[in-house]
Scaffold this active site. Structure first.
Site, mmCIF file in Angstrom:
data_model
loop_
_atom_site.group_PDB
_atom_site.id
_atom_site.type_symbol
_atom_site.label_atom_id
_atom_site.label_comp_id
_atom_site.label_asym_id
_atom_site.label_seq_id
_atom_site.Cartn_x
_atom_site.Cartn_y
_atom_site.Cartn_z
ATOM 1 N N ARG A 184 0.771 -1.191 0.112
ATOM 2 C CA ARG A 184 -0.234 -0.171 0.184
ATOM 3 C C ARG A 184 0.912 1.216 0.026
ATOM 4 N NH1 ARG A 184 -2.900 -3.259 3.557
ATOM 5 N NH2 ARG A 184 -4.688 -4.418 2.566
ATOM 6 N N LYS A 240 2.419 11.145 -11.611
ATOM 7 C CA LYS A 240 1.403 10.485 -12.235
ATOM 8 C C LYS A 240 2.160 9.208 -12.551
ATOM 9 C CE LYS A 240 -1.814 13.480 -14.884
ATOM 10 N NZ LYS A 240 -2.192 13.640 -16.145
ATOM 11 N N GLU A 290 7.514 17.235 -25.669
ATOM 12 C CA GLU A 290 6.911 17.549 -24.406
ATOM 13 C C GLU A 290 7.751 19.036 -23.699
ATOM 14 O OE1 GLU A 290 4.235 16.155 -23.074
ATOM 15 O OE2 GLU A 290 4.625 13.926 -23.173
ATOM 16 N N LYS A 295 5.844 23.035 -14.818
ATOM 17 C CA LYS A 295 5.193 21.787 -14.296
ATOM 18 C C LYS A 295 4.903 21.743 -12.860
ATOM 19 C CE LYS A 295 4.026 16.927 -14.643
ATOM 20 N NZ LYS A 295 4.227 15.793 -15.388
ATOM 21 N N GLU A 318 -5.393 16.671 -10.931
ATOM 22 C CA GLU A 318 -6.036 16.815 -12.464
ATOM 23 C C GLU A 318 -7.505 17.025 -11.999
ATOM 24 O OE1 GLU A 318 -4.062 15.241 -15.597
ATOM 25 O OE2 GLU A 318 -6.099 15.256 -16.543
ATOM 26 N N ARG A 332 -4.406 21.138 -14.236
ATOM 27 C CA ARG A 332 -3.615 20.205 -14.678
ATOM 28 C C ARG A 332 -3.813 19.611 -16.070
ATOM 29 N NH1 ARG A 332 0.075 15.641 -11.313
ATOM 30 N NH2 ARG A 332 1.058 15.027 -12.803
ATOM 31 N N ASN A 359 -1.824 18.048 -21.078
ATOM 32 C CA ASN A 359 -2.152 17.095 -21.923
ATOM 33 C C ASN A 359 -2.675 17.646 -23.302
ATOM 34 O OD1 ASN A 359 -1.973 14.531 -20.897
ATOM 35 N ND2 ASN A 359 -3.862 15.068 -19.573
ATOM 36 N N HIS A 361 -2.239 15.546 -26.508
ATOM 37 C CA HIS A 361 -2.161 14.125 -26.003
ATOM 38 C C HIS A 361 -3.583 13.465 -26.509
ATOM 39 C CE1 HIS A 361 1.082 15.459 -23.729
ATOM 40 N NE2 HIS A 361 1.290 14.260 -23.294
ATOM 41 N N HIS A 402 -2.652 10.182 -28.048
ATOM 42 C CA HIS A 402 -3.193 8.635 -27.386
ATOM 43 C C HIS A 402 -3.710 8.026 -28.155
ATOM 44 C CE1 HIS A 402 -2.626 10.251 -23.034
ATOM 45 N NE2 HIS A 402 -1.490 10.120 -23.679
ATOM 46 N N HIS A 414 5.764 8.011 -27.870
ATOM 47 C CA HIS A 414 4.873 8.739 -27.418
ATOM 48 C C HIS A 414 5.108 10.213 -27.764
ATOM 49 C CE1 HIS A 414 2.247 10.353 -24.059
ATOM 50 N NE2 HIS A 414 3.191 11.228 -23.797
HETATM 51 P P1 NAD Z 1 11.004 5.453 -22.722
HETATM 52 O O1 NAD Z 1 10.917 5.167 -21.367
HETATM 53 O O2 NAD Z 1 10.320 4.476 -23.361
HETATM 54 O O3 NAD Z 1 12.444 5.801 -23.091
HETATM 55 C C1 NAD Z 1 12.727 5.842 -24.414
HETATM 56 C C2 NAD Z 1 14.032 4.952 -24.880
HETATM 57 O O4 NAD Z 1 15.236 5.283 -24.473
HETATM 58 C C3 NAD Z 1 13.737 3.472 -24.428
HETATM 59 O O5 NAD Z 1 14.220 2.651 -25.458
HETATM 60 C C4 NAD Z 1 14.971 3.716 -23.262
HETATM 61 O O6 NAD Z 1 15.259 2.247 -22.840
HETATM 62 C C5 NAD Z 1 16.020 4.349 -23.729
HETATM 63 N N1 NAD Z 1 16.835 5.333 -22.899
HETATM 64 C C6 NAD Z 1 16.473 5.746 -21.799
HETATM 65 N N2 NAD Z 1 17.203 6.399 -21.268
HETATM 66 C C7 NAD Z 1 18.297 6.444 -21.933
HETATM 67 C C8 NAD Z 1 19.770 6.849 -22.128
HETATM 68 N N3 NAD Z 1 20.077 7.754 -21.299
HETATM 69 N N4 NAD Z 1 20.519 6.565 -23.273
HETATM 70 C C9 NAD Z 1 20.242 5.640 -24.142
HETATM 71 N N5 NAD Z 1 18.817 5.178 -24.011
HETATM 72 C C10 NAD Z 1 17.829 5.652 -22.941
HETATM 73 O O7 NAD Z 1 10.029 6.460 -23.337
HETATM 74 P P2 NAD Z 1 9.949 8.142 -22.733
HETATM 75 O O8 NAD Z 1 9.880 9.034 -23.806
HETATM 76 O O9 NAD Z 1 11.198 8.579 -21.760
HETATM 77 O O10 NAD Z 1 8.682 8.076 -21.621
HETATM 78 C C11 NAD Z 1 7.460 7.814 -22.402
HETATM 79 C C12 NAD Z 1 6.425 7.195 -21.420
HETATM 80 O O11 NAD Z 1 6.462 8.359 -20.414
HETATM 81 C C13 NAD Z 1 5.188 7.023 -22.019
HETATM 82 O O12 NAD Z 1 4.812 5.941 -21.582
HETATM 83 C C14 NAD Z 1 4.324 8.222 -21.596
HETATM 84 O O13 NAD Z 1 2.935 7.753 -21.207
HETATM 85 C C15 NAD Z 1 4.923 8.335 -20.282
HETATM 86 N N6 NAD Z 1 4.676 9.640 -19.597
HETATM 87 C C16 NAD Z 1 4.361 9.812 -18.482
HETATM 88 C C17 NAD Z 1 4.085 11.301 -17.905
HETATM 89 C C18 NAD Z 1 3.493 11.242 -16.286
HETATM 90 O O14 NAD Z 1 3.285 12.331 -16.073
HETATM 91 N N7 NAD Z 1 3.883 10.204 -15.763
HETATM 92 C C19 NAD Z 1 4.216 12.289 -18.586
HETATM 93 C C20 NAD Z 1 4.651 12.077 -20.039
HETATM 94 C C21 NAD Z 1 4.631 10.797 -20.443
HETATM 95 N N1 GLY Z 2 2.057 14.765 -18.399
HETATM 96 C C1 GLY Z 2 0.744 15.197 -17.869
HETATM 97 C C2 GLY Z 2 0.763 15.450 -16.471
HETATM 98 O O1 GLY Z 2 1.644 15.278 -15.609
HETATM 99 O O2 GLY Z 2 -0.117 15.697 -16.008
#
Ligand code: NAD
Ligand code: GLY
Length: 367
Positions: A122, A144, A186, A228, A238, A242, A246, A249, A253, A266
């Site tokens: 939890r 998130k 982003e 942010k 949100e 917030r 998006n 998005h 999405h 993404h």
């Molecule tokens: P990812 O985590 O898939 O990373 C992108 C690629 O880069 C992967 O292949 C990873 O292994 C590689 N990688 C990571 N760091 C590296 C480095 N330093 N050197 C070489 N390779 C590296 O993708 P991302 O773009 O980082 O994140 C996308 C995800 O984030 C999506 O699932 C999206 O929904 C999520 N997201 C979440 C929020 C939130 O607020 N939680 C906000 C925006 C996006």
């Molecule tokens: N990336 C959208 C949020 O954090 O709210």
């Protein structure tokens, strides 16, 4: 370059984002964390060989037992099954309630590690060590966490804040160019939704960012985290504001789910989605054509697609609309979009279906 700290003000859940170089493998970065017998580093098959050992070494001076779980790499693995590998590692290593989970990687690892930390016993503490530009400017900040469902992106998850975020800009040196561009989507979004000066700065400095100039990257990461932090401090869960984060998005999405997760990154889907959202804002009379063009040019210069994929051979717009119904902003079956008014402000509202169809029909590649 000195390190900087951006605070996230959330009463008892407040924390800092450390931004700088040579941070993630420096034990000082973790000196203020609470004591724990176990820590679990969650990472993936790409990031582990690059950075896991260095993080393990940095943590050794403070924590007795350091475990590492290496997940498969890719958005298509942001699933229940992969999440369960984290629980297997926590339980298999007898991790207790004080165990600190470290997310070492991009947004996929961060979202899954955060969700695992939110639900294991939890809730156990966690720390974000983002290694992609996208994760440093967005996903590691604000709490998130979650996973995808085949029917919808990020549909299962929790709001759960980390104890700390450590953004080490040096990790961006190994990031593939396509991932850097995805992160820039982003980065760019923060301009139109909140800061037109930053948008102009991006227009002037996009080449420096693509060349990974350290000062340009440091400024961009800091400014994005500040914006942010400002948004999240006002609306952590949100309830309203917030949702502006998006921008792009809703369309994005739909592209990710429609093509299958991992086909477009993404950030690529969000970049293209922002162009569509700008065009929709224009059709609603909120922004002029010149502004739509400036945003489109910036997104294109960042190396991102500005035309959407065709998701269906007949009634492509209908397929987008169907996918966009499954969106957390949708209310009473009505799709809602983040729209821009041209003064550095954004808001969420529904739009007439005919206009949305026009935007999709004009904004997608033909088969
Ligand atoms: P990812 O985590 O898939 O990373 C992108 C690629 O880069 C992967 O292949 C990873 O292994 C590689 N990688 C990571 N760091 C590296 C480095 N330093 N050197 C070489 N390779 C590296 O993708 P991302 O773009 O980082 O994140 C996308 C995800 O984030 C999506 O699932 C999206 O929904 C999520 N997201 C979440 C929020 C939130 O607020 N939680 C906000 C925006 C996006
Ligand atoms: N990336 C959208 C949020 O954090 O709210």
């Amino acid at each position: 370059m000195n390190s900087q700290s951006v605070p996230i003000e959330l009463q008892e859940r407040s924390y800092g984002i450390a931004i700088g170089s040579a941070l993630f493998d420096d034990p000082h970065s973790y000196a203020q964390l609470p004591g724990a017998s176990h820590v679990l580093i969650v990472t993936n098959t790409t990031v582990a060989p690059l950075y896991a050992k260095r993080l393990e070494r940095a943590l050794h001076s403070k924590f007795a037992a350091i475990h590492t779980v290496v997940l498969p790499d890719g958005e298509e693995y942001k699933t229940w099954q992969t999440l369960n590998q984290i629980f297997d590692a926590l339980l298999g290593n007898h991790c207790d309630r004080k165990t600190i989970v470290f997310a070492l990687g991009g947004g996929v690892v961060g979202d899954m590690a955060g969700f695992a930390a939110a639900s294991y016993m939890r809730g156990v503490p966690f720390v974000q060590v983002p290694t992609t530009l996208l994760a440093q400017v967005d996903s590691s900040v604000g709490g998130k966490t979650g996973i995808n469902h085949p029917l919808g992106k990020n549909m299962i998850g929790a709001f759960y804040q980390p104890l700390k975020v450590v953004c080490d800009l040096e990790t961006l040196k190994t990031l593939p160019s396509r991932e850097l561009s995805a992160g820039l989507a982003e980065v760019i979004k923060y301009g139109p939704i909140a800061d037109l000066d930053f948008f102009q700065w991006l227009e002037r400095n996009i080449d420096a960012l693509l060349a990974r100039e350290p000062l340009a990257l440091a400024y961009a990461v800091r400014r994005c985290c500040e914006i942010k932090a400002w948004v999240v401090a006002q609306d952590e869960r949100e309830a309203g504001l917030r949702a502006i984060l998006n921008f792009g998005h809703t369309f994005g999405h739909a592209i990710e789910a429609g093509l299958g997760y991992g086909e477009w990154l993404h950030g690529e889907a969000v970049g293209c989605g922002m162009v569509m959202a700008m065009k929709l804002s224009h059709r609603l009379g909120l922004v002029d054509a010149a502004y739509v063009q400036r945003v489109t040019v910036l997104i294109e210069k960042a190396g991102l697609p500005v035309l959407g994929p065709c998701l269906a051979t007949s009634d492509n717009a209908g397929r987008y609309l169907e996918l966009m119904q499954i969106d957390k902003k949708a209310q009473d079956g009505e799709i809602r979009f983040v729209l821009i008014d041209g003064t550095g402000r954004a808001f969420v509202r529904a739009a007439p279906e005919a206009l949305v169809r026009e935007v999709i029909d004009a904004g997608c590649l033909r088969l």
